[in-house]
Design a protein around this motif. Structure first.
Motif, PDB file in Angstrom:
ATOM      1  N   UNK A  62       0.815  -1.210   0.000  1.00  0.00           N
ATOM      2  CA  UNK A  62       0.000   0.000   0.000  1.00  0.00           C
ATOM      3  C   UNK A  62       0.859   1.274   0.000  1.00  0.00           C
ATOM      4  N   UNK A  63       2.189   1.108  -0.082  1.00  0.00           N
ATOM      5  CA  UNK A  63       3.058   2.260  -0.302  1.00  0.00           C
ATOM      6  C   UNK A  63       3.459   2.363  -1.777  1.00  0.00           C
ATOM      7  N   UNK A  64       2.930   1.461  -2.603  1.00  0.00           N
ATOM      8  CA  UNK A  64       3.237   1.465  -4.035  1.00  0.00           C
ATOM      9  C   UNK A  64       2.730   2.770  -4.653  1.00  0.00           C
ATOM     10  N   UNK A  65       3.478   3.354  -5.616  1.00  0.00           N
ATOM     11  CA  UNK A  65       3.040   4.614  -6.230  1.00  0.00           C
ATOM     12  C   UNK A  65       1.636   4.559  -6.831  1.00  0.00           C
ATOM     13  N   UNK A  66       1.228   3.372  -7.274  1.00  0.00           N
ATOM     14  CA  UNK A  66      -0.096   3.272  -7.895  1.00  0.00           C
ATOM     15  C   UNK A  66      -1.226   3.149  -6.876  1.00  0.00           C
ATOM     16  N   UNK A  67      -0.903   2.885  -5.616  1.00  0.00           N
ATOM     17  CA  UNK A  67      -1.981   2.674  -4.640  1.00  0.00           C
ATOM     18  C   UNK A  67      -2.828   3.943  -4.465  1.00  0.00           C
ATOM     19  N   UNK A  68      -2.266   5.091  -4.839  1.00  0.00           N
ATOM     20  CA  UNK A  68      -3.026   6.342  -4.738  1.00  0.00           C
ATOM     21  C   UNK A  68      -4.274   6.322  -5.633  1.00  0.00           C
ATOM     22  N   UNK A  69      -4.284   5.439  -6.632  1.00  0.00           N
ATOM     23  CA  UNK A  69      -5.431   5.383  -7.529  1.00  0.00           C
ATOM     24  C   UNK A  69      -6.619   4.633  -6.918  1.00  0.00           C
ATOM     25  N   UNK A  70      -6.364   3.797  -5.910  1.00  0.00           N
ATOM     26  CA  UNK A  70      -7.448   3.013  -5.317  1.00  0.00           C
ATOM     27  C   UNK A  70      -8.187   3.868  -4.289  1.00  0.00           C
ATOM     28  N   UNK A  71      -9.539   3.824  -4.215  1.00  0.00           N
ATOM     29  CA  UNK A  71     -10.443   2.934  -4.937  1.00  0.00           C
ATOM     30  C   UNK A  71     -10.706   3.380  -6.382  1.00  0.00           C
ATOM     31  N   UNK A  72     -11.020   2.399  -7.215  1.00  0.00           N
ATOM     32  CA  UNK A  72     -11.320   2.678  -8.617  1.00  0.00           C
ATOM     33  C   UNK A  72     -12.525   3.614  -8.720  1.00  0.00           C
ATOM     34  N   UNK A  73     -12.479   4.497  -9.704  1.00  0.00           N
ATOM     35  CA  UNK A  73     -13.594   5.426  -9.918  1.00  0.00           C
ATOM     36  C   UNK A  73     -14.728   4.767 -10.686  1.00  0.00           C
ATOM     37  N   UNK A  74     -14.401   3.979 -11.710  1.00  0.00           N
ATOM     38  CA  UNK A  74     -15.431   3.253 -12.463  1.00  0.00           C
ATOM     39  C   UNK A  74     -14.872   1.909 -12.910  1.00  0.00           C
ATOM     40  N   UNK A  75     -15.611   0.835 -12.609  1.00  0.00           N
ATOM     41  CA  UNK A  75     -15.401  -0.467 -13.252  1.00  0.00           C
ATOM     42  C   UNK A  75     -16.451  -0.577 -14.362  1.00  0.00           C
ATOM     43  N   UNK A  76     -16.027  -0.742 -15.613  1.00  0.00           N
ATOM     44  CA  UNK A  76     -16.964  -1.039 -16.697  1.00  0.00           C
ATOM     45  C   UNK A  76     -17.082  -2.551 -16.833  1.00  0.00           C
ATOM     46  N   UNK A  77     -18.311  -3.059 -16.913  1.00  0.00           N
ATOM     47  CA  UNK A  77     -18.547  -4.506 -17.040  1.00  0.00           C
ATOM     48  C   UNK A  77     -19.746  -4.738 -17.958  1.00  0.00           C
ATOM     49  N   UNK A  78     -19.839  -5.969 -18.483  1.00  0.00           N
ATOM     50  CA  UNK A  78     -21.053  -6.382 -19.172  1.00  0.00           C
ATOM     51  C   UNK A  78     -22.121  -6.740 -18.152  1.00  0.00           C
ATOM     52  N   UNK A  79     -23.378  -6.663 -18.558  1.00  0.00           N
ATOM     53  CA  UNK A  79     -24.473  -6.875 -17.600  1.00  0.00           C
ATOM     54  C   UNK A  79     -24.499  -8.298 -17.040  1.00  0.00           C
TER      55      UNK A  79
END
Length: 514
Positions: free
Chosen positions: A247-264
Motif C-alpha cells: 500500500x506504499x506502491x506509487x499506484x496505490x493512490x489510484x485506489x479505490x477505482x472510480x469506475x469499473x466497466x462490465x457487461x451486464x
C-alpha cells in the motif's frame, strides 16, 4: 490547468481467455478508453487498466480441447486481446494477466487477510454448477428444457459436491444494502441497481471460494489441495495492478477505482462479491460499477453456432478505426442493448461524420485558404457584439455538457450534444454565406470564418477521446499546436495570422453493396 488532486482509475473487466476477442470486448474497452482520454484532457492523472482472466475450469478445458497446456493456451489467447487493444487505439496504462506472479501474490495476501479476520471457513459444497459461467446457482434460478437443467445465462449445470472454503457473504447482506443506499451512484444504470437489490433481498448464502476438482488456478495459502474460486482470483486484479499488497506502491493512490466497466452478465460479481470481499478485508470498495448491454447482429442474437460473431478487427479493416469507435458509442444509449447493422454504421459515418463534420471542416478551411491567404483570421474581440451569438454560446457550453454526460457514462448523449452544435454550425455557414461576404462585408466574413474555426477547434478537442486519430488530423489542419489540445487550452484563443495547411478530407463515405 493543474492536475486535479484525486487521480482517476478506470477499468475494463479482465477478459476470459477461452476464446478470441469479439465486439463485446471492444465495446467495453472503448467506453473505458474514451472516459480515460476525457479525464486526461481535463488535466487529471489517469490509470486505465485492462487485461485477461486466465484461470478456471473453463480455460483448462478449452486448453485441453486445443491440445495445449493451459499456460501456452493462455499465452496465445491473451496476446489476441493485446492486439485488439493496440488496433482499437486503446490508451491503457497496464495490461494485467492473472497468471502473473504479482497477481498470485496479491490474491494469496487477500486470502490470508480475509482468513485472519475470520471471514473464511472450511466446509463442503453441494449445488448446481455451470462450468461456462464458473458459478453456482440456486434451484429456483434454474430453467429446465427437455430434462436438462440450465442456468439463467443458458449454460448447462451439473450437480457438484466437493470440499470447499467459504466466504461469509451472508454476513454482509445488510451492509451491502446500506452501502447501495448511501452511495446511489455505485451501481448503474438504475435497472441494474434494482436487479442487484432485488437479488440480495432474496437472501445471500455464504460463497464457495475454492475448488478441488481442477488444478488450473491460484493455490489456497496453506492448503494447496484447493485452488481459489475464479471470481475471487479475477476480481483481485483491480487491486493487484494498483500495487496491492504494497500500500506504499506509487499506484496505490489510484485506489479505490472510480469506475469499473462490465457487461451486464457479470454485474452481481462486481457489485455483491467484490465490495463484500474488500470491506471484509478492510479495503475501500470501488466508487462505481457500470454495466452495459449486449449487441445483436442485424437483429439476430450473436452466437458461434449461428456464425454471426462480429470481429472488431475485421470491422476496422473494412470501415476504418474512428468511424467504428464513433458508431459503437453513438448508436445506442450506453447501458441498453443495441443492434449492430452495417446500414446504421454507414448512415452515421456518411451523415454525421462525412457530411456534417467533415464537410463543415472542408468548407471552412477551404474558404480561409481562398479568402484569407491561408492564414487564420484574428480572434473576435467581442463576440457578443455580433448579430448572432447562438453558435458562440453553444460551443462555449459544449465542454461542460459533454463532461457531465461522460461523468454519468452517457456517451451517446455526449455525442448528441456535439452533433447538435455541428449541425447548427452547418446551418450557420449556409445562412451567413461567407463566400459572398468578401464583396459585401469583408470584416463580417473574417468574423464568420474565425467563429467557424473556433467551433471546429472545440469539436476537434471534445471529439478527440472518441476519434483520436482523425481529430488529431483535424486539429493539425486547424493549426492547433500539439501542446495546446487540453480542454483548458480552449480558453486561450489562437493568435491570428497562423498559416494553415490546405485541408484534406477527414472521412471517406461508406458505400454498401446493393
Amino acid at each position: 490547468m493543474a492536475a486535479m488532486s484525486k487521480p482517476y482509475y478506470v477499468t475494463t473487466p479482465i477478459y476470459y481467455v477461452n476464446d478470441k476477442p469479439h465486439i463485446g470486448h471492444a465495446y467495453t474497452s472503448l467506453a473505458t478508453d474514451v472516459l480515460a482520454r476525457w479525464k486526461r484532457l481535463e488535466g487529471q492523472e489517469v490509470f486505465f487498466l485492462t487485461g485477461t482472466d486466465e484461470h478456471g475450469q473453463k480455460v483448462e478445458k478449452a486448453a485441453q480441447d486445443a491440445g495445449m497446456d493451459p499456460q501456452s493456451f493462455t499465452d496465445r489467447v491473451s496476446q489476441s486481446f493485446r492486439v485488439l487493444a493496440e488496433r482499437m487505439g486503446f490508451s491503457n496504462d497496464d495490461f494485467i494477466r492473472t497468471t502473473e506472479p504479482r497477481h498470485k501474490a496479491a490474491c494469496q495476501e487477500l486470502w490470508r487477510r480475509l482468513a485472519d479476520r475470520g471471514e473464511i471457513y472450511l466446509g463442503a459444497y453441494e449445488g448446481w454448477y455451470a462450468v461456462r459461467d464458473e458459478a453456482f446457482y440456486g434451484p429456483d434460478e434454474l430453467i429446465e428444457r427437455d430434462g436438462v437443467k440450465y442456468a439463467p445465462s443458458g449454460a448447462p449445470v451439473a450437480w457438484v459436491k466437493e470440499p470447499s472454503y467459504f466466504f461469509r457473504l451472508s454476513k454482509w447482506q445488510d451492509w451491502l444494502l446500506r452501502y447501495y443506499e448511501d452511495n446511489r451512484r455505485f451501481i448503474a444504470p438504475e435497472s441494474r441497481r434494482n436487479e442487484v437489490i432485488s437479488f440480495i433481498k432474496g437472501g445471500l448464502s455464504d460463497l464457495s471460494i475454492s475448488r478441488t476438482s481442477f488444478r488450473w488456478g491460484i493455490p489456497v495459502p496453506g492448503d494447496e489441495a484447493h485452488v481459489m474460486y475464479v471470481w475471487l482470483d479475477a476480481l483481485t486484479n483491480y487491486i493487484t495492478a494498483a500495487g496491492y499488497p504494497d500500500e506504499s506502491h506509487p499506484r496505490w493512490k489510484f485506489w479505490p477505482a472510480d469506475v469499473h466497466f462490465v457487461g451486464k452478465d457479470i454485474i452481481r460479481f462486481h457489485t455483491i462479491y467484490w465490495p463484500a470481499f474488500l470491506e471484509a478485508a478492510g479495503l475501500a470498495p470501488p466508487k462505481r460499477v457500470f454495466a452495459h448491454g449486449w449487441w445483436t447482429n442485424e437483429g439476430q442474437k450473436i452466437s458461434k453456432s449461428l456464425g454471426n460473431v462480429i470481429d472488431p478487427l475485421a470491422l476496422i479493416d473494412e470501415y476504418g478505426l474512428d468511424p467504428v469507435r464513433y458508431f459503437l458509442l453513438r448508436e445506442v444509449p450506453f447501458g441498453n442493448d443495441g443492434d449492430f447493422s452495417r446500414a446504421a454504421l454507414a448512415g452515421r459515418t456518411n451523415g454525421e461524420l462525412a457530411d456534417a463534420l467533415g464537410n463543415l471542416a472542408n468548407r471552412t478551411l477551404s474558404l480561409i485558404q481562398r479568402n484569407c491567404e491561408g492564414k487564420l483570421p484574428a480572434p473576435i474581440e467581442n463576440p457578443h457584439l455580433m448579430h448572432d451569438t447562438t453558435l458562440h454560446s453553444g460551443i462555449s457550453d459544449l465542454r461542460e455538457k459533454v463532461g457531465k454526460a461522460l461523468e454519468d457514462q452517457q456517451f451517446h448523449s455526449a455525442l448528441e450534444h456535439i452533433m447538435f452544435e455541428v449541425r447548427y454550425a452547418n446551418s450557420y455557414i449556409t445562412q451567413m454565406a461567407p463566400w459572398a461576404l468578401k464583396k459585401t462585408d469583408p470584416v463580417l466574413m473574417l468574423q464568420v470564418l474565425r467563429l467557424l474555426h473556433d467551433a471546429l477547434r472545440v469539436f476537434g478537442t471534445v471529439l478527440w477521446p472518441f476519434m483520436p486519430t482523425t481529430m488529431d488530423a483535424l486539429l493539425d489542419q486547424l493549426g492547433v499546436p500539439k501542446d495546446q489540445r487540453k480542454l483548458a487550452d480552449l480558453a486561450t484563443p489562437l493568435p491570428g495570422g497562423i498559416p494553415l495547411p490546405p485541408p484534406s478530407p477527414l472521412f471517406r463515405k461508406i458505400e454498401l453493396a446493393a
